[in-house]
Design an enzyme around this catalytic site. Structure first.
Site, PDB file in Angstrom:
ATOM      1  N   LYS A  50       0.802  -1.220   0.000  1.00  0.00           N
ATOM      2  CA  LYS A  50       0.000   0.000   0.000  1.00  0.00           C
ATOM      3  C   LYS A  50       0.838   1.276   0.000  1.00  0.00           C
ATOM      4  O   LYS A  50       0.309   2.362  -0.189  1.00  0.00           O
ATOM      5  CB  LYS A  50      -0.963   0.005   1.190  1.00  0.00           C
ATOM      6  CG  LYS A  50      -1.958  -1.123   1.206  1.00  0.00           C
ATOM      7  CD  LYS A  50      -2.813  -1.302  -0.043  1.00  0.00           C
ATOM      8  CE  LYS A  50      -3.559  -0.099  -0.484  1.00  0.00           C
ATOM      9  NZ  LYS A  50      -4.721  -0.463  -1.355  1.00  0.00           N
TER      10      LYS A  50
HETATM   11  N1  PMP Z   1      -2.906  -7.430   1.188  1.00  0.00           N
HETATM   12  C1  PMP Z   1      -2.979  -6.610   2.254  1.00  0.00           C
HETATM   13  C2  PMP Z   1      -2.391  -7.078   3.542  1.00  0.00           C
HETATM   14  C3  PMP Z   1      -3.584  -5.354   2.139  1.00  0.00           C
HETATM   15  O1  PMP Z   1      -3.644  -4.534   3.206  1.00  0.00           O
HETATM   16  C4  PMP Z   1      -4.140  -4.986   0.891  1.00  0.00           C
HETATM   17  C5  PMP Z   1      -4.818  -3.647   0.742  1.00  0.00           C
HETATM   18  N2  PMP Z   1      -6.068  -3.555   1.366  1.00  0.00           N
HETATM   19  C6  PMP Z   1      -4.078  -5.886  -0.179  1.00  0.00           C
HETATM   20  C7  PMP Z   1      -3.437  -7.089   0.002  1.00  0.00           C
HETATM   21  C8  PMP Z   1      -4.736  -5.613  -1.511  1.00  0.00           C
HETATM   22  O2  PMP Z   1      -4.183  -4.607  -2.259  1.00  0.00           O
HETATM   23  P1  PMP Z   1      -5.090  -3.699  -3.200  1.00  0.00           P
HETATM   24  O3  PMP Z   1      -5.792  -2.712  -2.304  1.00  0.00           O
HETATM   25  O4  PMP Z   1      -4.132  -3.029  -4.109  1.00  0.00           O
HETATM   26  O5  PMP Z   1      -6.092  -4.544  -3.892  1.00  0.00           O
END
Ligand code: PMP
Length: 341
Positions: free
Chosen positions: A47
């Site tokens: 993130k």
């Molecule tokens: N894994 C974790 C631990 C996250 O915090 C997030 C973000 N919410 C994601 C995966 C997914 O990433 P994205 O928001 O880019 O879909």
């Protein structure tokens, strides 16, 4: 030659993460499985990229003014990234977090100096859902902006402009499939679009936990969720503006047992302590890889590190109380997972 050391500021240190080869898993599966080490970003997760692009976009458009306040609703990692990067540019943050997230992430946010507002973990339709609370706080707070990671497409653009091209370069174009889960969809959308543009035949597969609607959406075009999951940060029940640009050929659903077994396998066999979404991604990547010709290369995302989940994913007591103590030897658990698809 100029020997003056200039170093990188924290914004410039985001991204350019290594693409790790999961050697034992690759050998066992007979295909190369590579993981983009996003846990090595300064804020410890994937993130950081979204936060960097969202802040820089808000600065460029003048929405974020010196001394401004960044408000966001987040499972934790986006808040951590916005708070850290924000401080480097002189901003403060108000971070709204559902109260079912790991204590480690919430403590980290407090230590970093975020104004943390814990709210009950309620469905999106409820006005007290963290997403709506964050929007209202931003509207009511002078000098504040709402980062809006779900619908602010600076998020997916960050992955389209950096994560995707970095993967392509690191593989020298030798990539056959990309597999990843979605929380906001920023990572999956940005990377899948960037890779498809470079190689239309690449196979893009969305990895989804139970309790999310995206699996049914990709498979059958309907938003429909089944069951639940312990995995934090991924799975959504609606199509966000960031997910809208995703290029998914297929989807695969991974259950919690498979995720937990893979998380512990990665510690034991690869020396990698990762979060649940990363473990789910790797399990999905291994299953997708087995359907491809031998020697193929599959890339996935190692979203964050396991230090944020010591009291859950890596606590025997917690796992036992959830009926999830890992039991498998080797990779036998993948055989069971095949049937859960
Ligand atoms: N894994 C974790 C631990 C996250 O915090 C997030 C973000 N919410 C994601 C995966 C997914 O990433 P994205 O928001 O880019 O879909």
């Amino acid at each position: 030659m100029n020997h003056k050391a200039s170093g990188l500021d924290i914004f410039a240190a985001v991204g350019n993460t290594p693409l790790l080869r999961l050697s034992k898993l690759s050998a066992a599966v007979g295909r190369t499985i590579l993981g983009k080490a996003e846990f090595l970003n300064p804020g410890g997760s994937v993130k950081d990229r979204a936060a960097k692009f969202i802040i820089e976009d808000a600065e460029r458009t003048g929405r974020l003014q010196p001394g401004g306040i960044i408000v966001e609703g987040t499972a934790g990692n986006t808040g951590i990234a916005l708070t850290m990067l924000g401080h480097a540019h002189g901003y403060t943050s108000i971070i709204v977090v559902p109260d079912d997230q790991s204590l480690e992430k919430i403590e980290l946010l407090r230590v970093l100096g975020a104004d943390v507002r814990l709210v009950p973990a309620v469905p999106f339709a409820d006005p007290n859902n963290y997403y709506h609370v964050a929007r209202r706080i931003a509207q009511e707070t002078p000098g504040a902006i709402w980062a809006d990671q779900f619908n602010n497409t600076a998020n997916a653009r960050g992955h389209y402009e950096t994560t995707g091209p970095e993967i392509w370069e690191a593989c020298g174009g030798q990539v056959d499939a990309f597999v990843a889960s979605a929380g906001t969809g920023g990572t999956f959308a940005g990377v899948s679009a960037a890779l498809k543009e470079r190689k239309p035949s690449i196979r893009t597969v969305l990895a989804d936990p139970f309790g999310s609607s995206l699996y049914a959406y990709v498979k059958h075009g309907v938003l429909e969720a089944q069951g639940d999951s312990i995995v934090e940060g991924i799975g959504i029940k609606r199509i966000t503006d960031n997910f809208r640009s995703a290029r998914a050929d297929d989807a695969i659903r991974i259950d919690d047992r498979t995720t937990v077994e893979m998380a512990h396998y990665l510690v034991r066999e690869e020396g990698l302590l990762l979060g649940g979404s990363a473990a789910l991604n790797v399990a999905a990547a291994a299953l997708v890889a087995r359907d491809l010709p031998e020697g193929s290369t599959v890339v996935t995302i190692l979203c964050d590190g396991g230090g944020r989940y010591l009291s859950r994913l890596y606590s025997s007591a917690w796992l036992e109380s959830n009926g999830l103590l890992p039991a498998a030897a080797g990779l036998t658990f993948l055989e069971a997972a095949q049937h859960a698809r």
